[in-house]
Scaffold this motif. Structure first.
Motif, PDB file in Angstrom:
ATOM      1  N   ALA A 223       0.566  -1.203  -0.137  1.00 28.14           N
ATOM      2  CA  ALA A 223       0.012   0.439   0.413  1.00 28.14           C
ATOM      3  C   ALA A 223       0.905   1.355   0.515  1.00 28.14           C
ATOM      4  N   LEU A 224       2.401   1.693   0.707  1.00 28.68           N
ATOM      5  CA  LEU A 224       2.604   2.539   1.165  1.00 28.68           C
ATOM      6  C   LEU A 224       3.820   3.030  -0.889  1.00 28.68           C
ATOM      7  N   MET A 225       3.977   2.311  -1.132  1.00 24.95           N
ATOM      8  CA  MET A 225       4.295   1.572  -2.544  1.00 24.95           C
ATOM      9  C   MET A 225       3.699   2.538  -3.720  1.00 24.95           C
ATOM     10  N   VAL A 226       2.147   1.751  -3.713  1.00 22.07           N
ATOM     11  CA  VAL A 226       1.036   2.258  -4.135  1.00 22.07           C
ATOM     12  C   VAL A 226       0.808   3.793  -4.056  1.00 22.07           C
ATOM     13  N   GLU A 227       1.429   4.411  -2.888  1.00 19.70           N
ATOM     14  CA  GLU A 227       0.967   5.615  -2.936  1.00 19.70           C
ATOM     15  C   GLU A 227       1.989   6.443  -3.326  1.00 19.70           C
ATOM     16  N   VAL A 228       3.143   6.326  -2.725  1.00 23.69           N
ATOM     17  CA  VAL A 228       4.560   6.751  -3.318  1.00 23.69           C
ATOM     18  C   VAL A 228       4.250   6.831  -5.044  1.00 23.69           C
ATOM     19  N   ARG A 229       3.547   5.264  -5.634  1.00 26.62           N
ATOM     20  CA  ARG A 229       3.712   5.945  -7.510  1.00 26.62           C
ATOM     21  C   ARG A 229       2.918   6.636  -7.845  1.00 26.62           C
ATOM     22  N   ALA A 233       3.196  10.620  -8.784  1.00 26.26           N
ATOM     23  CA  ALA A 233       2.105  11.112 -10.405  1.00 26.26           C
ATOM     24  C   ALA A 233       1.965  12.671 -10.250  1.00 26.26           C
ATOM     25  N   GLU A 234       1.606  12.293  -9.140  1.00 25.55           N
ATOM     26  CA  GLU A 234       0.423  13.831  -8.920  1.00 25.55           C
ATOM     27  C   GLU A 234       1.841  15.221  -8.682  1.00 25.55           C
ATOM     28  N   VAL A 235       2.883  14.790  -8.532  1.00 24.70           N
ATOM     29  CA  VAL A 235       4.646  15.938  -8.743  1.00 24.70           C
ATOM     30  C   VAL A 235       4.732  15.705 -10.284  1.00 24.70           C
ATOM     31  N   GLY A 236       4.561  15.217 -10.755  1.00 25.66           N
ATOM     32  CA  GLY A 236       4.941  15.126 -12.577  1.00 25.66           C
ATOM     33  C   GLY A 236       3.740  16.061 -12.826  1.00 25.66           C
ATOM     34  N   ARG A 237       2.385  15.960 -12.186  1.00 26.93           N
ATOM     35  CA  ARG A 237       1.110  16.728 -12.800  1.00 26.93           C
ATOM     36  C   ARG A 237       1.116  17.868 -12.441  1.00 26.93           C
TER      37      ARG A 237
END
Length: 260
Positions: A223-229, A233-237
């Motif tokens: 779950a932590l890995m999914v949140e990091v991804r 992605a949010e930082v990239g947007r």
């Protein structure tokens, strides 16, 4: 449903009184054997105690049978209780009555959460050891050619028999004594199996708890890995011009720095 509730309520209310009566029966059974030369009044009091306890257990069985929703199912599921009521109060069959009543009290005791299976098995071992010794002493003490003449000999024989060691220094010579020996041997094997199963169940439960904890930790990491991804992605947007930051080589440093 009301009948079943009444039955459970009756069993809980009579749990402690039946335990006291079973202990009284044990004393009344042991005294005439350990002290055969006691006064006649002592033997008479012990006999009356045995009859009173038998009557109390018979009454308890009849009440529980009357409160049980399924009468025939109750009879089939409580064979030892029925045996304790039907057997005549005669030597040495009263030992079987004592064992069955102690098993009944032990089953009632397991209704309490503080009573563990280990404690119950330990109590069963002590009870069978003590009263098996008394029974074989009563049968073998006056037997021609018998070699179990004292309580110490009987206890030693019961201990070696229940543990299936069988040194052979003491052994019953009568048919009834050998019948008791078979019962003690089977009881010892059964109790050993219960102890082994209890220990194995404890280890299995411990391993299962560890496995569940390991799976829980793995799920948290996933779950932590999914949140990091998702954060990446949010930082990239949110970066300028909707593009992720592109690293740029800093001259002479060998380190890349992000270029907007």
């Amino acid at each position: 449903m009301k009948q079943q509730t009444a039955q459970v309520r009756w069993e809980r209310r009579t749990q402690n009184p039946l335990l006291v009566l079973a202990l009284a029966f044990a004393v009344a059974y042991a005294v005439p054997i350990v002290a055969p030369d006691a006064a006649r009044g002592v033997h008479r009091a012990c006999a009356w105690t045995e009859w009173v306890v038998w009557g109390a257990f018979a009454l308890d069985y009849l009440v529980r049978l009357a409160l049980a929703p399924a009468k025939w199912l109750f009879v089939r599921s409580h064979p030892l209780d029925l045996l304790a009521v039907l057997l005549p109060l005669a030597r040495p069959l009263r030992l079987l009555r004592l064992v069955s009543t102690l098993l009944l009290v032990g089953r009632r005791a397991r209704m309490a959460s503080q009573i563990t299976l280990t404690a119950y098995v330990a109590g069963a071992v002590v009870g069978l050891l003590m009263f098996g010794s008394l029974a074989v002493l009563e049968v073998e003490r006056d037997a021609p050619g018998g070699n179990i003449k004292s309580l110490g000999d009987a206890v030693w024989w019961s201990f070696t028999t229940m543990t299936t060691v069988g040194y052979g220094d003491h052994s019953p010579t009568t048919g009834l004594g050998r019948f008791l020996a078979v019962g003690l041997m089977l009881s010892g094997i059964a109790l050993l199996g219960v102890v082994t199963a209890n220990i194995a169940a404890w280890f299995i439960a411990r391993f299962e708890r560890d496995d569940v904890e390991e799976r829980r930790r793995t799920a948290l990491l996933d779950a932590l890995m999914v949140e990091v991804r998702e954060l990446r992605a949010e930082v990239g947007r949110l970066s300028p011009e909707g593009r992720p930051a592109v690293p740029q080589q800093v001259p002479g440093s060998g380190v890349s720095s992000p270029t907007p």
